[in-house]
Motif scaffolding. Structure first.
Motif, PDB file in Angstrom:
ATOM      1  N   HIS A 215      39.798  42.146  32.641  1.00 53.06           N
ATOM      2  CA  HIS A 215      40.254  42.949  33.785  1.00 53.06           C
ATOM      3  C   HIS A 215      41.772  43.127  33.778  1.00 53.06           C
ATOM      4  CE1 HIS A 215      40.388  44.567  37.857  1.00 53.06           C
ATOM      5  NE2 HIS A 215      41.309  43.661  38.147  1.00 53.06           N
ATOM      6  N   ASN A 228      49.298  44.404  42.100  1.00 51.41           N
ATOM      7  CA  ASN A 228      48.666  44.408  43.420  1.00 51.41           C
ATOM      8  C   ASN A 228      47.315  45.120  43.377  1.00 51.41           C
ATOM      9  OD1 ASN A 228      48.968  43.776  46.329  1.00 51.41           O
ATOM     10  ND2 ASN A 228      48.921  46.003  46.553  1.00 51.41           N
ATOM     11  N   ARG A 229      47.288  46.257  42.686  1.00 48.50           N
ATOM     12  CA  ARG A 229      46.067  47.042  42.565  1.00 48.50           C
ATOM     13  C   ARG A 229      45.002  46.265  41.772  1.00 48.50           C
ATOM     14  NH1 ARG A 229      48.422  51.256  41.367  1.00 48.50           N
ATOM     15  NH2 ARG A 229      48.427  51.060  39.093  1.00 48.50           N
ATOM     16  N   ALA A 230      45.417  45.603  40.707  1.00 48.70           N
ATOM     17  CA  ALA A 230      44.478  44.847  39.880  1.00 48.70           C
ATOM     18  C   ALA A 230      43.887  43.664  40.646  1.00 48.70           C
ATOM     19  CB  ALA A 230      45.177  44.350  38.616  1.00 48.70           C
ATOM     20  N   LYS A 232      43.453  43.522  43.867  1.00 52.70           N
ATOM     21  CA  LYS A 232      42.536  44.057  44.887  1.00 52.70           C
ATOM     22  C   LYS A 232      41.218  44.520  44.292  1.00 52.70           C
ATOM     23  CE  LYS A 232      45.955  45.617  48.310  1.00 52.70           C
ATOM     24  NZ  LYS A 232      46.550  46.797  48.990  1.00 52.70           N
ATOM     25  N   LYS A 233      41.279  45.071  43.070  1.00 51.77           N
ATOM     26  CA  LYS A 233      40.082  45.666  42.475  1.00 51.77           C
ATOM     27  C   LYS A 233      39.308  44.703  41.574  1.00 51.77           C
ATOM     28  CE  LYS A 233      41.606  50.494  42.583  1.00 51.77           C
ATOM     29  NZ  LYS A 233      41.796  51.720  41.768  1.00 51.77           N
ATOM     30  N   ALA A 234      39.771  43.477  41.463  1.00 49.33           N
ATOM     31  CA  ALA A 234      39.116  42.514  40.573  1.00 49.33           C
ATOM     32  C   ALA A 234      37.697  42.201  41.047  1.00 49.33           C
ATOM     33  CB  ALA A 234      39.938  41.231  40.501  1.00 49.33           C
ATOM     34  N   SER A 235      36.787  42.049  40.100  1.00 49.47           N
ATOM     35  CA  SER A 235      35.414  41.658  40.426  1.00 49.47           C
ATOM     36  C   SER A 235      35.394  40.203  40.887  1.00 49.47           C
ATOM     37  CB  SER A 235      34.528  41.815  39.199  1.00 49.47           C
ATOM     38  OG  SER A 235      34.918  40.881  38.194  1.00 49.47           O
ATOM     39  N   ASP A 236      34.265  39.780  41.411  1.00 53.03           N
ATOM     40  CA  ASP A 236      34.143  38.396  41.872  1.00 53.03           C
ATOM     41  C   ASP A 236      34.412  37.405  40.749  1.00 53.03           C
ATOM     42  OD1 ASP A 236      33.596  39.171  44.432  1.00 53.03           O
ATOM     43  OD2 ASP A 236      31.419  38.887  44.289  1.00 53.03           O
ATOM     44  N   ARG A 239      38.165  37.434  40.018  1.00 49.54           N
ATOM     45  CA  ARG A 239      38.917  36.822  41.109  1.00 49.54           C
ATOM     46  C   ARG A 239      38.746  35.302  41.143  1.00 49.54           C
ATOM     47  NH1 ARG A 239      40.317  39.719  45.701  1.00 49.54           N
ATOM     48  NH2 ARG A 239      39.584  38.004  47.008  1.00 49.54           N
ATOM     49  N   VAL A 322      47.482  40.297  49.246  1.00 46.33           N
ATOM     50  CA  VAL A 322      46.252  39.997  48.532  1.00 46.33           C
ATOM     51  C   VAL A 322      46.363  38.666  47.784  1.00 46.33           C
ATOM     52  CG1 VAL A 322      46.929  41.338  46.476  1.00 46.33           C
ATOM     53  CG2 VAL A 322      44.508  40.870  46.932  1.00 46.33           C
TER      54      VAL A 322
END
Length: 353
Positions: A215, A228-230, A232-236, A239, A322
């Protein structure tokens, strides 16, 4: 992997090494005082190993005597390792007066304190670092080396699985990293992992970190908006390797387990059992405490250097809501650790006596 040395009578050493593979043939490397290395197969039968279903043939024992190594009795610093993994099986005391203590250093950083382990572990008869790379069974075996009074184990373990040993002769130490700096380190390692292997990560770590590595592979860590965008958009799965990893190590029993605010009290309770707890912001305190515990010169004890590139990334992460939400439990835990390290007079405003 199971291993042990059953006795060392100067001119005879006997032990066993049961490999991970059911039918694998194990062998050992013996390092002599002059640094030369001799290889021996594990060629002694252990029928009980077959009966218990641990190995197909049971040919897992080894015997070293003076017919194989004529000067065996005079080898004061001899060491025995698994030939395949390099895992230390046994060694005679590497120093004249080894530290008579069973010590666990819980690694809370993704980047291991390798120099610290090399220096401190070198003062114990048995030492194993980054033990998580060898798996749960091997780690348990290291804790169960009952014949040794001088043992040093370090690793990024989920402590709840090994907490029983704190009631069974082991003392624990840890250096708690700053949560934002640790997140910066993890993001940097994830990008490196996307380009190729990272030597200090074991197979299980690589498996767990791969979704996050994929990712963040193309994310420019110098670009705040991209980071910041990465985040927020990370999968479970991506993350999970960034969400309060310090608290998780103290209270969880498996890597995918999540933590909540309710786990913070348990994490604090666990840390209260440690003999020494340091904080990344005060290396001098940690060095002094470890020096007193191990009777070593404090200034000789290595610590992890902080890198300006990662410090800058950590500072930028502090400005991202985030990142704060992902580190919520670690940030609360960090607050209590910092408070506990402040002298009582400073907390109350009263002068020290």
């Amino acid at each position: 992997m199971l291993f042990n040395v059953e006795f060392d009578r100067k001119g005879i050493i006997e032990g066993y090494l049961i490999p991970d593979g059911f039918s694998d043939q194990s062998s050992i490397l013996v390092t002599r005082d002059d640094g030369t290395v001799v290889s021996f197969p594990c060629d002694q039968p252990r029928p009980a190993v077959v009966q218990s279903g641990r190995h197909a043939t049971g040919i897992v024992g080894f015997r070293i005597d003076e017919s194989r190594m004529p000067d065996l009795a005079s080898q004061r610093r001899l060491a025995i390792q698994d030939a395949r993994t390099g895992l230390l099986i046994y060694r005679r005391p590497p120093v004249d007066e080894p530290v008579e203590l069973k010590l666990l250093r819980l690694e809370l950083n993704i980047v291991p304190m390798a120099k610290f382990d090399a220096y401190c572990g070198g003062n114990f008869q048995y030492a194993i670092s980054a033990v998580e790379r060898f798996g749960h069974e091997t780690t348990m075996q290291a804790f169960h080396l009952h014949a040794h009074k001088s043992i040093y184990i370090s690793g990024r373990l989920l402590l709840r699985n090994y907490e029983e040993f704190l009631d069974n002769g082991f003392q624990a130490i840890a250096d708690v990293p700053d949560p934002y700096y640790e997140m910066a380190c993890r993001l940097f390692i994830l990008k490196r992992l996307a380009k190729g292997p990272v030597t200090f990560l074991g197979d299980r770590d690589r498996l767990i970190l791969t979704p996050a590595s994929e990712h963040f592979a193309e994310v420019n860590l110098d670009d705040d908006k991209a980071v910041n965008r990465a985040l927020k958009k990370a999968s479970d799965k991506a993350r999970s390797v960034l969400i309060s990893p310090i608290t998780r190590q103290l209270v969880c029993t498996y890597p995918e387990q999540r933590v909540t605010r309710r786990d913070i009290a348990a994490a604090i309770g666990t840390l209260s059992r440690f003999k020494v707890v340091g904080h990344e912001g005060d290396h001098a305190h940690f060095q002094q405490a470890i020096g007193e515990l191990l009777s070593l010169p404090p200034m000789n004890i290595p610590v992890i250097p902080r890198y300006s590139l990662l410090e800058e990334l950590a500072m930028r992460l502090r400005q991202m809501p985030v990142a704060e939400s992902m580190l919520e439990e670690d940030l609360i835990l960090d607050h209590y650790v910092r408070q506990a390290m402040v002298p009582s007079a400073q907390r109350t405003g009263k002068p020290q006596r």
